[in-house]
Design a protein around this motif. Structure first.
Motif, PDB file in Angstrom:
ATOM      1  N   LYS A   1       0.971  -1.327   0.003  1.00  0.00           N
ATOM      2  CA  LYS A   1       0.009   0.006  -0.095  1.00  0.00           C
ATOM      3  C   LYS A   1       0.680   1.302   0.048  1.00  0.00           C
ATOM      4  CE  LYS A   1      -3.828  -2.130   0.509  1.00  0.00           C
ATOM      5  NZ  LYS A   1      -4.232  -2.893  -0.669  1.00  0.00           N
TER       6      LYS A   1
ATOM      7  N   ALA B   1      -2.051   6.599  -4.663  1.00  0.00           N
ATOM      8  CA  ALA B   1      -1.940   6.433  -3.393  1.00  0.00           C
ATOM      9  C   ALA B   1      -3.404   5.543  -2.881  1.00  0.00           C
ATOM     10  CB  ALA B   1      -2.248   7.660  -2.610  1.00  0.00           C
ATOM     11  N   ASP B   2      -3.070   4.823  -1.858  1.00  0.00           N
ATOM     12  CA  ASP B   2      -4.183   4.102  -1.190  1.00  0.00           C
ATOM     13  C   ASP B   2      -4.764   5.019  -0.095  1.00  0.00           C
ATOM     14  OD1 ASP B   2      -4.112   1.410  -2.536  1.00  0.00           O
ATOM     15  OD2 ASP B   2      -1.893   1.683  -2.060  1.00  0.00           O
ATOM     16  N   ALA B   3      -3.931   5.691   0.611  1.00  0.00           N
ATOM     17  CA  ALA B   3      -4.349   6.570   1.650  1.00  0.00           C
ATOM     18  C   ALA B   3      -3.554   8.016   1.714  1.00  0.00           C
ATOM     19  CB  ALA B   3      -4.329   5.970   3.061  1.00  0.00           C
ATOM     20  N   VAL B   4      -4.305   8.993   2.054  1.00  0.00           N
ATOM     21  CA  VAL B   4      -3.697  10.283   2.447  1.00  0.00           C
ATOM     22  C   VAL B   4      -3.869  10.670   4.155  1.00  0.00           C
ATOM     23  CG1 VAL B   4      -3.123  12.473   1.992  1.00  0.00           C
ATOM     24  CG2 VAL B   4      -3.734  10.682   0.112  1.00  0.00           C
TER      25      VAL B   4
ATOM     26  N   LYS C   1     -11.807  11.974  -4.660  1.00  0.00           N
ATOM     27  CA  LYS C   1     -11.046  10.534  -4.289  1.00  0.00           C
ATOM     28  C   LYS C   1     -12.023   9.600  -5.060  1.00  0.00           C
ATOM     29  CE  LYS C   1     -13.590   9.822  -0.039  1.00  0.00           C
ATOM     30  NZ  LYS C   1     -13.664   9.699   1.668  1.00  0.00           N
TER      31      LYS C   1
ATOM     32  N   ILE D   1      -8.789   0.871   4.779  1.00  0.00           N
ATOM     33  CA  ILE D   1      -8.333   0.350   3.440  1.00  0.00           C
ATOM     34  C   ILE D   1      -8.761  -0.968   3.139  1.00  0.00           C
ATOM     35  CG2 ILE D   1      -6.144  -0.387   2.212  1.00  0.00           C
ATOM     36  CD1 ILE D   1      -4.633   1.688   3.361  1.00  0.00           C
TER      37      ILE D   1
ATOM     38  N   PHE E   1      -1.515  11.434  -5.913  1.00  0.00           N
ATOM     39  CA  PHE E   1      -2.884  10.888  -5.270  1.00  0.00           C
ATOM     40  C   PHE E   1      -3.306   9.927  -6.089  1.00  0.00           C
ATOM     41  CE2 PHE E   1      -7.515  11.642  -4.545  1.00  0.00           C
ATOM     42  CZ  PHE E   1      -7.736  11.366  -3.430  1.00  0.00           C
ATOM     43  N   ASP E   2      -3.213   9.912  -7.412  1.00  0.00           N
ATOM     44  CA  ASP E   2      -3.936   8.764  -7.958  1.00  0.00           C
ATOM     45  C   ASP E   2      -3.218   7.429  -7.670  1.00  0.00           C
ATOM     46  OD1 ASP E   2      -5.446  10.602  -9.426  1.00  0.00           O
ATOM     47  OD2 ASP E   2      -4.342  10.356 -11.208  1.00  0.00           O
TER      48      ASP E   2
ATOM     49  N   HIS F   1     -10.930   5.415  -4.814  1.00  0.00           N
ATOM     50  CA  HIS F   1     -10.598   4.249  -3.479  1.00  0.00           C
ATOM     51  C   HIS F   1      -9.802   4.740  -2.383  1.00  0.00           C
ATOM     52  CE1 HIS F   1      -7.076   4.838  -6.118  1.00  0.00           C
ATOM     53  NE2 HIS F   1      -6.259   4.201  -4.988  1.00  0.00           N
ATOM     54  N   GLN F   2      -9.369   5.975  -2.669  1.00  0.00           N
ATOM     55  CA  GLN F   2      -8.458   6.473  -1.427  1.00  0.00           C
ATOM     56  C   GLN F   2      -9.211   6.749  -0.114  1.00  0.00           C
ATOM     57  OE1 GLN F   2      -8.864   7.765  -4.498  1.00  0.00           O
ATOM     58  NE2 GLN F   2      -6.804   8.174  -5.431  1.00  0.00           N
TER      59      GLN F   2
END
Ligand code: CTP
Ligand code: CA
Length: 223
Positions: A13, A92-95, A138, A220, A89-90, A140-141
């Motif tokens: 991830k 990424a799984d999380a921010v 967003k 997630i 961002f695209d 999936h993030q």
């Protein structure tokens, strides 16, 4: 090696963590800043690495050591932080937006050092809201925000959860001297859009960071 004390692994991830207080330039030698130490964000980056994540730490200047194993991106202003986060961002799984982003910047930065004078006015304009922008686009993030409040912590915090389309908000009560800016401990609430708030007792920022990373991994997994 992934730390086996984490219930869920973040292996594979990509987690973007922002940290520190942004700096908004006034002239070549001066800026508007804030009292954020960056400790909470750096602790989250460290714990996310332990849980197995690929971590990109997007940070305004701090006095902290960069945790081992993170990819480090140094920024200064809110707009430079936004550029650094948006461009990644695209994938990424999380921010996790732990940064204290300045709400305002100076309208016209002076190109030369401003000379002293009897009175002086700075014109400020609202900065872009990085987290709000991510919430709008967003897919999936998982998005986690922070809020430092001095009153009506849960009410104001839930307002931010909904307005910014967040999966979780860490709401700190900074009216207490044992939470928030520039101290080593923290306390408050984990707020969610469709789940009861979790009250978080006073604990070290490392312990809270681990608890946040555990929640992040659960969020997630449930996407
Ligand atoms: N945030 C952001 N961009 C901004 C301001 C804030 O991404 N320009 C993020 C912060 O990193 C934090 C969350 O939004 O995760 C909440 O920040 P906060 O300052 O509590 O909320 P604001 O929306 O700025 O509202 P206010 O300061 O008026 O309470
Ligand atoms: Ca703000």
């Amino acid at each position: 090696p992934v730390d086996s004390s984490f219930a869920l692994s973040l292996t594979g991830k990509l987690v973007i963590v922002t940290a520190g207080g942004t700096q908004e330039n006034i002239d070549p030698v001066r800026y508007i800043g804030n009292r954020s130490s960056g400790k909470m964000g750096y602790a989250i980056a460290e714990q996310a690495v332990r849980a197995g994540a690929h971590v990109i730490l997007v940070s305004a200047p701090t006095n902290l050591k960069v945790p081992d194993g993170v990819d480090f991106v140094l920024v200064d202003s809110a707009r430079s932080m936004q550029q650094a986060v948006d461009s990644r961002f695209d994938s990424a799984d999380a921010v996790v937006m732990a940064a204290a982003v300045a709400d305002f910047r100076v309208v016209n930065m002076a190109n030369q050092k401003i000379k002293k004078m009897e009175t002086m006015t700075l014109e400020l304009v609202k900065n872009p809201d990085i987290l709000y922008g991510l919430g709008q686009k967003k897919s999936h993030q998982v998005l986690i925000g922070f809020a430092a409040e001095t009153e009506r912590v849960v009410e104001y915090g839930m307002g931010k959860v909904h307005k910014k389309n967040l999966d979780m908000l860490v709401a700190n009560d900074v009216s207490k001297s044992t939470a928030g800016f520039n101290v080593d401990t923290n306390e408050g609430y984990f707020l969610f859009p469709n789940q009861d708030a979790k009250e978080i007792p006073n604990m070290s920022k490392q312990e809270m960071a681990k608890a946040i990373v555990e929640e992040l991994a659960t969020l997630i997994q449930s996407k």
